[in-house]
Write an enzyme that holds these catalytic residues in place. Structure first.
Site, PDB file in Angstrom:
ATOM      1  N   ARG A 142      28.460  -2.435  34.979  1.00  0.00           N
ATOM      2  CA  ARG A 142      28.953  -3.577  34.194  1.00  0.00           C
ATOM      3  C   ARG A 142      30.468  -3.479  34.189  1.00  0.00           C
ATOM      4  O   ARG A 142      31.030  -2.494  33.701  1.00  0.00           O
ATOM      5  CB  ARG A 142      28.395  -3.545  32.772  1.00  0.00           C
ATOM      6  CG  ARG A 142      29.117  -4.515  31.852  1.00  0.00           C
ATOM      7  CD  ARG A 142      28.461  -4.734  30.522  1.00  0.00           C
ATOM      8  NE  ARG A 142      27.280  -5.561  30.667  1.00  0.00           N
ATOM      9  CZ  ARG A 142      26.669  -6.164  29.642  1.00  0.00           C
ATOM     10  NH1 ARG A 142      27.127  -6.030  28.412  1.00  0.00           N
ATOM     11  NH2 ARG A 142      25.586  -6.907  29.851  1.00  0.00           N
TER      12      ARG A 142
ATOM     13  N   HIS B  55      25.723 -12.740  35.873  1.00  0.00           N
ATOM     14  CA  HIS B  55      24.851 -11.865  35.078  1.00  0.00           C
ATOM     15  C   HIS B  55      23.413 -12.025  35.596  1.00  0.00           C
ATOM     16  O   HIS B  55      22.536 -12.556  34.909  1.00  0.00           O
ATOM     17  CB  HIS B  55      24.957 -12.244  33.598  1.00  0.00           C
ATOM     18  CG  HIS B  55      24.461 -11.198  32.649  1.00  0.00           C
ATOM     19  ND1 HIS B  55      23.985  -9.964  33.066  1.00  0.00           N
ATOM     20  CD2 HIS B  55      24.351 -11.185  31.291  1.00  0.00           C
ATOM     21  CE1 HIS B  55      23.619  -9.260  32.003  1.00  0.00           C
ATOM     22  NE2 HIS B  55      23.831  -9.979  30.921  1.00  0.00           N
TER      23      HIS B  55
ATOM     24  N   GLN C  74      20.134 -10.919  33.597  1.00  0.00           N
ATOM     25  CA  GLN C  74      19.767 -11.751  32.454  1.00  0.00           C
ATOM     26  C   GLN C  74      19.018 -13.005  32.908  1.00  0.00           C
ATOM     27  O   GLN C  74      18.010 -13.389  32.306  1.00  0.00           O
ATOM     28  CB  GLN C  74      21.020 -12.155  31.667  1.00  0.00           C
ATOM     29  CG  GLN C  74      20.715 -12.968  30.427  1.00  0.00           C
ATOM     30  CD  GLN C  74      19.991 -12.168  29.355  1.00  0.00           C
ATOM     31  OE1 GLN C  74      20.469 -11.107  28.958  1.00  0.00           O
ATOM     32  NE2 GLN C  74      18.854 -12.654  28.874  1.00  0.00           N
TER      33      GLN C  74
ATOM     34  N   ASP D  74      25.880 -19.914  25.419  1.00  0.00           N
ATOM     35  CA  ASP D  74      26.356 -18.527  25.355  1.00  0.00           C
ATOM     36  C   ASP D  74      27.623 -18.533  24.506  1.00  0.00           C
ATOM     37  O   ASP D  74      28.154 -19.598  24.155  1.00  0.00           O
ATOM     38  CB  ASP D  74      26.623 -18.038  26.787  1.00  0.00           C
ATOM     39  CG  ASP D  74      26.943 -16.545  26.874  1.00  0.00           C
ATOM     40  OD1 ASP D  74      26.722 -15.818  25.890  1.00  0.00           O
ATOM     41  OD2 ASP D  74      27.443 -16.112  27.945  1.00  0.00           O
TER      42      ASP D  74
ATOM     43  N   CYS E 281      21.499 -15.538  25.793  1.00  0.00           N
ATOM     44  CA  CYS E 281      21.352 -14.163  26.282  1.00  0.00           C
ATOM     45  C   CYS E 281      21.624 -13.116  25.208  1.00  0.00           C
ATOM     46  O   CYS E 281      21.230 -11.969  25.354  1.00  0.00           O
ATOM     47  CB  CYS E 281      22.264 -13.945  27.488  1.00  0.00           C
ATOM     48  SG  CYS E 281      24.022 -13.986  27.113  1.00  0.00           S
TER      49      CYS E 281
ATOM     50  N   ARG F 154      14.177  -8.304  29.504  1.00  0.00           N
ATOM     51  CA  ARG F 154      15.148  -7.538  30.293  1.00  0.00           C
ATOM     52  C   ARG F 154      14.494  -6.216  30.717  1.00  0.00           C
ATOM     53  O   ARG F 154      14.652  -5.760  31.844  1.00  0.00           O
ATOM     54  CB  ARG F 154      16.419  -7.249  29.465  1.00  0.00           C
ATOM     55  CG  ARG F 154      17.275  -8.456  29.120  1.00  0.00           C
ATOM     56  CD  ARG F 154      18.001  -9.018  30.334  1.00  0.00           C
ATOM     57  NE  ARG F 154      18.859  -8.040  30.982  1.00  0.00           N
ATOM     58  CZ  ARG F 154      20.109  -7.751  30.606  1.00  0.00           C
ATOM     59  NH1 ARG F 154      20.662  -8.380  29.588  1.00  0.00           N
ATOM     60  NH2 ARG F 154      20.829  -6.856  31.274  1.00  0.00           N
TER      61      ARG F 154
HETATM   62  N1  NVA Z   1      29.101 -14.279  28.668  1.00  0.00           N
HETATM   63  C1  NVA Z   1      28.946 -13.096  27.857  1.00  0.00           C
HETATM   64  C2  NVA Z   1      27.592 -12.502  28.053  1.00  0.00           C
HETATM   65  C3  NVA Z   1      27.314 -11.270  27.237  1.00  0.00           C
HETATM   66  C4  NVA Z   1      25.986 -10.653  27.528  1.00  0.00           C
HETATM   67  C5  NVA Z   1      30.029 -12.096  28.193  1.00  0.00           C
HETATM   68  O1  NVA Z   1      30.336 -11.938  29.380  1.00  0.00           O
HETATM   69  O2  NVA Z   1      30.589 -11.494  27.285  1.00  0.00           O
HETATM   70  N1   CP Z   2      22.593 -10.060  27.103  1.00  0.00           N
HETATM   71  C1   CP Z   2      23.218  -8.905  27.350  1.00  0.00           C
HETATM   72  O1   CP Z   2      23.541  -8.563  28.496  1.00  0.00           O
HETATM   73  O2   CP Z   2      23.436  -8.148  26.245  1.00  0.00           O
HETATM   74  P1   CP Z   2      24.336  -6.843  26.127  1.00  0.00           P
HETATM   75  O3   CP Z   2      25.773  -7.282  26.265  1.00  0.00           O
HETATM   76  O4   CP Z   2      24.023  -6.305  24.760  1.00  0.00           O
HETATM   77  O5   CP Z   2      23.957  -5.889  27.216  1.00  0.00           O
END
Ligand code: NVA
Ligand code: CP
Length: 317
Positions: A113, A140, A143, A229, A269, A297
């Site tokens: 990540r 992502h 997800q 989101d 998500c 997930r």
């Molecule tokens: N769009 C959000 C998703 C978090 C799971 C982010 O990138 O922070």
């Molecule tokens: N939806 C998701 O990826 O959650 P986290 O940021 O908690 O991993």
């Protein structure tokens, strides 16, 4: 022996963006996820990844991604190691290619990540083992794999359906757009001025699977699934105050959701901000399947890890 077989005989597969897999591969993964979930719920032990190790590299925070990969690997008989860039040499400037060479000699699978998508591509280029994108600024895919599995559990095939994306043109939005191409559904996209999608950047120039709407209410009218989101994704915190103003008209509330089909689902998500991108009434309401999305997930990623390490298996009935 087994590790040598994986390196020499199976072509190395990564999961960096949604369109890395074909529809046929997703159909396979969803069938495996369904079976893996059923076995897990029945407390039947299934350990196909005994002695395999997953390294999880986190440059950004996480609850669901870390837990689902870590618990999932454990439940498949393997082990997972959490690495944060804050306390590894990656955070002190070790080149990504050097880290990839070293880490992938010690483990069987890597999940990353991070911020720029190029970083996971760069890592994968130098990795001896499969690499999974656990979220980048651009995508992502894990997800959306879970979200489509969740949609199918509740409503059957997503082909021919319409999804409304309301809010930021972020990693989730981009990945929904890629999924629409593969599963043949449509995305109605409504983003505030200045936050427009860039289909060419995500390999979708000329796509017929999305339509842009200025009004979020018009985007939602008659759709099968409404999703949104956070207004400020990780890495964009400096823009948070500006975004609160710019996105003020883009809250999915009960009035907006009522414009969708009567049996439309709501997805997010998570983590969610009640009162910003979604009202509490919608998030906690009867059309919301956000907790199923989160749980799935675990099951879909177990199918993904099994596939990347063992290839296709027969599913028992
Ligand atoms: N769009 C959000 C998703 C978090 C799971 C982010 O990138 O922070
Ligand atoms: N939806 C998701 O990826 O959650 P986290 O940021 O908690 O991993």
């Amino acid at each position: 022996m087994v590790r040598a077989v994986i390196c020499l005989d199976m072509s190395l597969k990564h999961f960096l963006q949604f369109n890395d897999f074909s529809r046929e591969e997703y159909e396979y993964l969803f069938e495996r996820a369904r079976w893996i979930k059923q076995e897990f719920k029945a407390y039947r032990q299934y350990w196909p990844l005994t002695d395999r190790t997953l390294a999880m590299i986190f440059d950004k925070s996480s609850t669901r991604t870390r837990l689902s990969f870590e618990a999932g690997m454990h439940q498949l008989g393997g082990a997972a190691i959490y690495l944060s860039t804050r306390d590894t040499q990656l955070g002190r400037g070790e080149p990504v290619e050097d880290a990839a060479r070293v880490i992938s000699r010690m483990v069987d699978l890597v999940m990353i990540r991070t911020f720029q998508h190029e970083t996971v591509q760069h890592f994968a280029q130098y990795s001896r083992v499969p690499v999974i994108n656990g979220l980048t600024d651009e995508y992502h895919p894990c997800q959306i794999m879970s979200d489509i599995f969740t949609y199918m559990e509740h409503r059957g095939r997503i082909e021919g359906k319409t999804v409304a994306w309301i809010g930021d043109s972020n990693n989730m939005c981009n990945t929904w757009l890629q999924a629409a191409e593969i599963f043949n559904f449509k995305v109605n996209v409504s983003t505030p001025p200045g936050y427009d999608i860039d289909p060419a950047q995500i390999g979708l120039a000329g796509s017929l699977h999305y339509e842009k709407f200025v009004s979020p209410h018009e985007a939602v009218a008659g759709v099968d699934l409404v999703t949104t989101d956070v207004w400020t994704s990780m890495g964009f915190e400096a823009e948070a105050e500006q975004r609160k103003n710019d996105f003020a008209e883009f809250c999915v509330d009960a009035e907006m959701l009522a414009l969708a089909k009567k049996d439309a689902l709501f997805m997010h998500c998570l983590p969610a901000h009640r009162g910003e991108e979604v009202s509490a009434e919608v998030l906690d309401g009867p059309q919301s399947v956000v907790w199923d999305e989160a749980e799935n997930r675990l099951h879909t990623q177990k199918a993904l890890m099994e596939y990347l390490l063992l290839g296709k298996l027969e599913t028992a009935t």
